[in-house]
Scaffold this motif. Sequence first.
Motif, PDB file in Angstrom:
ATOM      1  N   ASN A 325       0.820  -1.218   0.000  1.00  0.00           N
ATOM      2  CA  ASN A 325       0.000   0.000   0.000  1.00  0.00           C
ATOM      3  C   ASN A 325       0.849   1.261   0.000  1.00  0.00           C
ATOM      4  O   ASN A 325       1.963   1.287   0.520  1.00  0.00           O
ATOM      5  N   THR A 326       0.280   2.306  -0.568  1.00  0.00           N
ATOM      6  CA  THR A 326       0.755   3.670  -0.359  1.00  0.00           C
ATOM      7  C   THR A 326      -0.386   4.410   0.307  1.00  0.00           C
ATOM      8  O   THR A 326      -1.510   4.411  -0.187  1.00  0.00           O
ATOM      9  N   GLY A 327      -0.122   5.032   1.451  1.00  0.00           N
ATOM     10  CA  GLY A 327      -1.212   5.612   2.213  1.00  0.00           C
ATOM     11  C   GLY A 327      -2.039   4.528   2.887  1.00  0.00           C
ATOM     12  O   GLY A 327      -1.524   3.477   3.265  1.00  0.00           O
ATOM     13  N   LYS A 328      -3.332   4.751   2.984  1.00  0.00           N
ATOM     14  CA  LYS A 328      -4.222   3.850   3.735  1.00  0.00           C
ATOM     15  C   LYS A 328      -4.698   2.694   2.876  1.00  0.00           C
ATOM     16  O   LYS A 328      -5.140   2.886   1.750  1.00  0.00           O
ATOM     17  N   MET A 329      -4.614   1.479   3.421  1.00  0.00           N
ATOM     18  CA  MET A 329      -5.167   0.297   2.760  1.00  0.00           C
ATOM     19  C   MET A 329      -6.615   0.140   3.213  1.00  0.00           C
ATOM     20  O   MET A 329      -6.891   0.025   4.414  1.00  0.00           O
ATOM     21  N   LEU A 330      -7.519   0.143   2.243  1.00  0.00           N
ATOM     22  CA  LEU A 330      -8.949   0.035   2.511  1.00  0.00           C
ATOM     23  C   LEU A 330      -9.571  -1.051   1.662  1.00  0.00           C
ATOM     24  O   LEU A 330      -9.045  -1.404   0.587  1.00  0.00           O
ATOM     25  N   VAL A 331     -10.699  -1.575   2.130  1.00  0.00           N
ATOM     26  CA  VAL A 331     -11.470  -2.554   1.377  1.00  0.00           C
ATOM     27  C   VAL A 331     -12.851  -1.972   1.132  1.00  0.00           C
ATOM     28  O   VAL A 331     -13.577  -1.647   2.084  1.00  0.00           O
ATOM     29  N   LYS A 332     -13.209  -1.816  -0.130  1.00  0.00           N
ATOM     30  CA  LYS A 332     -14.554  -1.353  -0.482  1.00  0.00           C
ATOM     31  C   LYS A 332     -15.480  -2.567  -0.501  1.00  0.00           C
ATOM     32  O   LYS A 332     -15.299  -3.473  -1.307  1.00  0.00           O
TER      33      LYS A 332
END
Length: 334
Positions: A325-332
């Motif tokens: 990841n770069t920045g925040k790892m999120l799951v939609k």
Amino acid sequence: MSKGLEIRLASRPQGLPTMDNFDFVEVEAPQPGDGEVLVRNLVMSVDPYMRGRMNEGKSYVPPFEVGEALQGGAVGEVVSSNAEGYETGDLVLHMLGWRDYAVVPVKHATKVDANVAPPSAYLYVLGMPGMTAYAGLVEVAEQKEGDVVFVSGAAGAVGSLAGQIAKLRGAKKVIGSAGSPEKVKYLLDEVGFDAAFDYHDGPVRKQLKEAAPEGIDVYFDNVGGEHLEAAISAFNDFGRAAECGMISQYNNETPQPGPRNMMMIVQKRLKLRGFIVGDHAHLKDAFVSEVGGWLAEGKISYRETVVEGLRNAPDAFLGLMRGDNTGKMLVKIA
């Protein structure tokens, strides 16, 4: 009744987690009791601290239970309410991610406003990572105007915000380490660090000395290990470290040797303090006012790495452990 997916801990990892440590289970959507809402999750967070919760044993937060759904920050839409003040369509922030549907007691939910910021921002800049960066600098490391600040793991969610907050609070110079040339470029060109280096390019101590020949006053530590040893060497007298995380050691199966230069802590009269963001809840109003204001003014830059689909949440988590990841790892989710 609707059915939904939830992801459970199948077994405790030995070293780096694998897909075998996760179970995928279809369940009926639960019904809310008194003072509860049924939430359909829209977006969820995966975070490094979750690795520690996969282990058995006492820590600052209870471990995940084998056979039970995992937990973590999520923002979702209320689809059924049994609580005064909460209506269908409200967006809420809560800690029951890793599932499509969650019954959330409203005492553990926070309404969020999509007109102020996107839902994902409440899991990042205006959420736990932002609060962690803010508390670590303001209260733990006692950052002052004119400090030289070093942030390890600086291209991640907390690190990239810590560097920006340090600059906005008057740091003389902010230096970051990251794990690829692309992430170094991101720190310099988008985030506004004064200097950055790829820790794969050589000894961290040497690269940090080149980036900060005048020494450092504050170290925001997300990595530990070699980075911590390098920071101790680079510290000026009375330096302060906010020990936020040590991701370089999360998957170790046996303890690793600590820094070899610990005597410098005495010689330089250093202060190294570990912290958990939950211990600094009294800063929430100041955090929302200061960081929220900077965000509204366009003074904070952030990037999200988004993985689509709840079934891919374990992949997102494993990618986080690898530094994908770069920045925040999120799951939609939806």
